[in-house]
Design a protein around this motif. Structure first.
Motif, short mmCIF file in Angstrom:
data_model
loop_
_atom_site.label_atom_id
_atom_site.label_comp_id
_atom_site.label_asym_id
_atom_site.label_seq_id
_atom_site.Cartn_x
_atom_site.Cartn_y
_atom_site.Cartn_z
N LYS A 1 0.73 -1.22 -0.02
CA LYS A 1 -0.17 0.23 0.08
C LYS A 1 0.81 1.24 -0.05
CE LYS A 1 -3.89 2.38 2.51
NZ LYS A 1 -5.05 2.48 3.51
N ALA A 2 2.04 1.02 0.63
CA ALA A 2 2.99 2.28 0.67
C ALA A 2 3.54 2.75 -0.70
CB ALA A 2 3.93 2.19 1.85
N ILE A 3 3.60 1.63 -1.17
CA ILE A 3 4.44 1.89 -2.46
C ILE A 3 3.41 2.07 -3.87
CG2 ILE A 3 5.59 0.67 -4.60
CD1 ILE A 3 7.27 -0.53 -2.13
N MET A 4 2.16 1.60 -3.73
CA MET A 4 1.16 1.74 -4.74
C MET A 4 -0.12 1.73 -4.05
SD MET A 4 1.96 -2.12 -6.00
CE MET A 4 0.88 -2.23 -7.66
N GLU A 5 -0.26 2.94 -3.44
CA GLU A 5 -1.42 3.34 -2.60
C GLU A 5 -2.67 3.46 -3.53
OE1 GLU A 5 -3.02 6.13 1.05
OE2 GLU A 5 -1.26 6.51 0.14
N HIS A 6 -2.64 4.22 -4.40
CA HIS A 6 -4.08 4.59 -5.22
C HIS A 6 -4.51 3.23 -5.82
CE1 HIS A 6 -7.04 6.66 -7.60
NE2 HIS A 6 -6.51 6.23 -8.44
N PRO A 7 -3.64 2.44 -6.48
CA PRO A 7 -4.14 1.18 -7.14
C PRO A 7 -4.63 0.11 -5.92
CG PRO A 7 -1.99 1.44 -7.64
CD PRO A 7 -2.23 2.86 -7.04
N TYR A 8 -3.91 0.32 -5.04
CA TYR A 8 -4.16 -0.78 -3.76
C TYR A 8 -5.56 -0.44 -3.29
CZ TYR A 8 -3.66 -3.36 0.65
OH TYR A 8 -3.79 -4.04 1.60
N ASN A 9 -5.96 0.68 -3.07
CA ASN A 9 -7.27 1.05 -2.47
C ASN A 9 -8.33 1.10 -3.54
OD1 ASN A 9 -6.08 2.01 0.12
ND2 ASN A 9 -5.57 4.04 -0.65
N MET A 10 -8.17 1.24 -4.70
CA MET A 10 -9.06 1.30 -5.71
C MET A 10 -9.27 -0.34 -6.21
SD MET A 10 -10.16 4.19 -6.45
CE MET A 10 -10.98 3.99 -7.96
N LEU A 11 -8.33 -1.14 -6.09
CA LEU A 11 -8.44 -2.46 -6.57
C LEU A 11 -8.46 -3.59 -5.70
CD1 LEU A 11 -5.63 -1.95 -9.57
CD2 LEU A 11 -8.43 -1.98 -9.71
N GLY A 12 -8.89 -3.26 -4.55
CA GLY A 12 -9.33 -4.42 -3.44
C GLY A 12 -8.35 -4.88 -2.62
N GLY A 13 -7.13 -4.15 -2.63
CA GLY A 13 -6.10 -4.52 -1.63
C GLY A 13 -5.56 -5.84 -1.61
N GLY A 14 -5.69 -6.69 -2.71
CA GLY A 14 -5.19 -8.03 -2.81
C GLY A 14 -6.26 -8.90 -1.62
N ALA A 15 -7.22 -8.47 -1.05
CA ALA A 15 -7.75 -9.07 0.11
C ALA A 15 -8.51 -10.13 -0.50
CB ALA A 15 -8.62 -8.21 0.90
N ASN A 16 -8.77 -11.26 0.49
CA ASN A 16 -9.68 -12.42 0.04
C ASN A 16 -11.17 -12.09 0.44
OD1 ASN A 16 -6.97 -14.27 0.99
ND2 ASN A 16 -7.77 -14.65 -1.01
N SER A 17 -12.30 -12.44 -0.43
CA SER A 17 -13.37 -12.45 -0.12
C SER A 17 -14.02 -13.38 -0.93
CB SER A 17 -14.01 -11.18 -0.46
OG SER A 17 -13.79 -10.37 -1.51
N VAL A 18 -15.49 -13.79 -0.73
CA VAL A 18 -16.22 -14.59 -1.57
C VAL A 18 -16.44 -14.17 -3.07
CG1 VAL A 18 -18.02 -16.24 -1.53
CG2 VAL A 18 -16.97 -16.03 0.30
N ALA A 19 -16.25 -14.60 -3.94
CA ALA A 19 -16.56 -14.10 -5.44
C ALA A 19 -17.84 -14.32 -5.57
CB ALA A 19 -15.68 -14.89 -6.35
N PRO A 20 -18.46 -13.18 -6.41
CA PRO A 20 -19.79 -13.20 -6.81
C PRO A 20 -20.15 -14.60 -7.49
CG PRO A 20 -18.91 -10.99 -7.37
CD PRO A 20 -17.66 -11.97 -7.14
N GLY A 21 -21.44 -15.03 -7.20
CA GLY A 21 -21.93 -16.35 -7.82
C GLY A 21 -21.46 -17.56 -7.14
N TYR A 22 -20.69 -17.11 -6.10
CA TYR A 22 -20.49 -18.62 -5.22
C TYR A 22 -20.95 -18.16 -3.61
CZ TYR A 22 -17.12 -20.03 -8.71
OH TYR A 22 -16.73 -20.39 -10.01
N SER A 23 -21.37 -19.14 -2.85
CA SER A 23 -21.94 -19.20 -1.54
C SER A 23 -20.67 -19.11 -0.60
CB SER A 23 -23.02 -20.28 -1.18
OG SER A 23 -22.18 -21.55 -1.25
#
Length: 261
Positions: free
Chosen positions: A126-148
């Motif tokens: 985030k410190a190196i590429m803050e804007h794309p990090y914040n705009m593109l989900g931060g590489g965080a895991n979550s359940v993708a749409p269409g999956y339970s």
């Protein structure tokens, strides 16, 4: 990925407070912290870099992301196997604890170091590429749409089972005693297992199979959707690791046959 600092044949005691006073113990914790930091930095930067591309033909693609995760595990296990065992993953550490390969003290210390390293690694991205990090989900895991959430949990259980079973098979004392060259190849099957699981589960959860990998970006990105799904990336990997440890201990583990002089 060595089994423990207590030797290969005897199970590690549940508690061993003496190791807290040993430099090797703190050296191992530092190794786990730095390895997880570097793992998160390279892999999350790869994810963000891929998402930043304007067309699907740009960047590394999903195959490249899978290679980044598997390749970094290969590199980091190679670097840290003789220091900490090269866990770099609380689920692997938990599996080793279940199989009595590490003590409870070491397991807890490793997990804390891994989570702190993951936070620092994601924070560095985030410190190196803050804007794309914040705009593109931060590489965080979550359940993708269409999956339970149930499907996501199942994917994380199976994926972690594959990884941890590979770890146990690669570090089986009987295998390494019969074929010493296997020890030198140790990082390869583990990294390859991570690569293969990512190919299967990136579309479902982004692939965690590592609670620290999910925890670091969740803390730094700090989004409601990420936190609402976050339990999946602890429960799933821990259940998968537990199943793998039990299956290896009671089904796959080879009996150690001493060599004749």
């Amino acid at each position: 990925m060595k089994n423990s600092s207590h030797g290969q044949s005897e199970p590690a005691p549940l508690m061993d407070m003496k190791e807290i006073g040993q430099w090797s113990f703190f050296r191992a914790i530092i190794a786990e912290f730095l390895a997880t930091l570097l793992f998160l930095y390279v892999t999350i930067a790869t994810v963000i870099g891929h998402k930043k591309q304007e067309t699907s033909c740009d960047g590394v693609g999903l195959l490249g992301i899978a290679w980044a995760f598997g390749g970094m595990i290969f590199v980091l296990v190679y670097c840290t196997a003789n220091i900490s065992g090269g866990h770099i993953n609380p689920a692997v550490t938990f599996g080793m604890l279940v199989a009595r390969k590490v003590t409870l003290v070491r397991a807890v210390a490793y997990m804390i170091a891994q989570c702190l390293g993951a936070i620092c690694g994601a924070g560095l991205v985030k410190a190196i590429m803050e804007h794309p990090y914040n705009m593109l989900g931060g590489g965080a895991n979550s359940v993708a749409p269409g999956y339970s959430k149930g499907s996501a949990l199942g994917a994380e259980i199976i994926g972690t089972f594959i990884l941890v079973l590979t770890v146990f098979s690669a570090t089986d004392e009987a295998n390494t005693a019969e074929k010493p060259f296997i020890s030198a190849l140790l990082p390869l099957p583990i990294g390859f297992a991570v690569f293969m699981v990512h190919l299967a589960t990136i579309p479902i959860t982004g692939t965690s199979i590592n609670p620290a990998r999910s925890f670091g970006p969740a803390v730094i990105y700090n989004h409601h959707k990420v936190w609402s799904d976050h339990w999946i990336f602890w429960i799933g990997p821990f259940l998968g690791a537990l199943a793998a440890a039990l299956v290896h201990q009671f089904v796959f583990k080879k009996a150690h046959v001493p060599r004749s002089p």
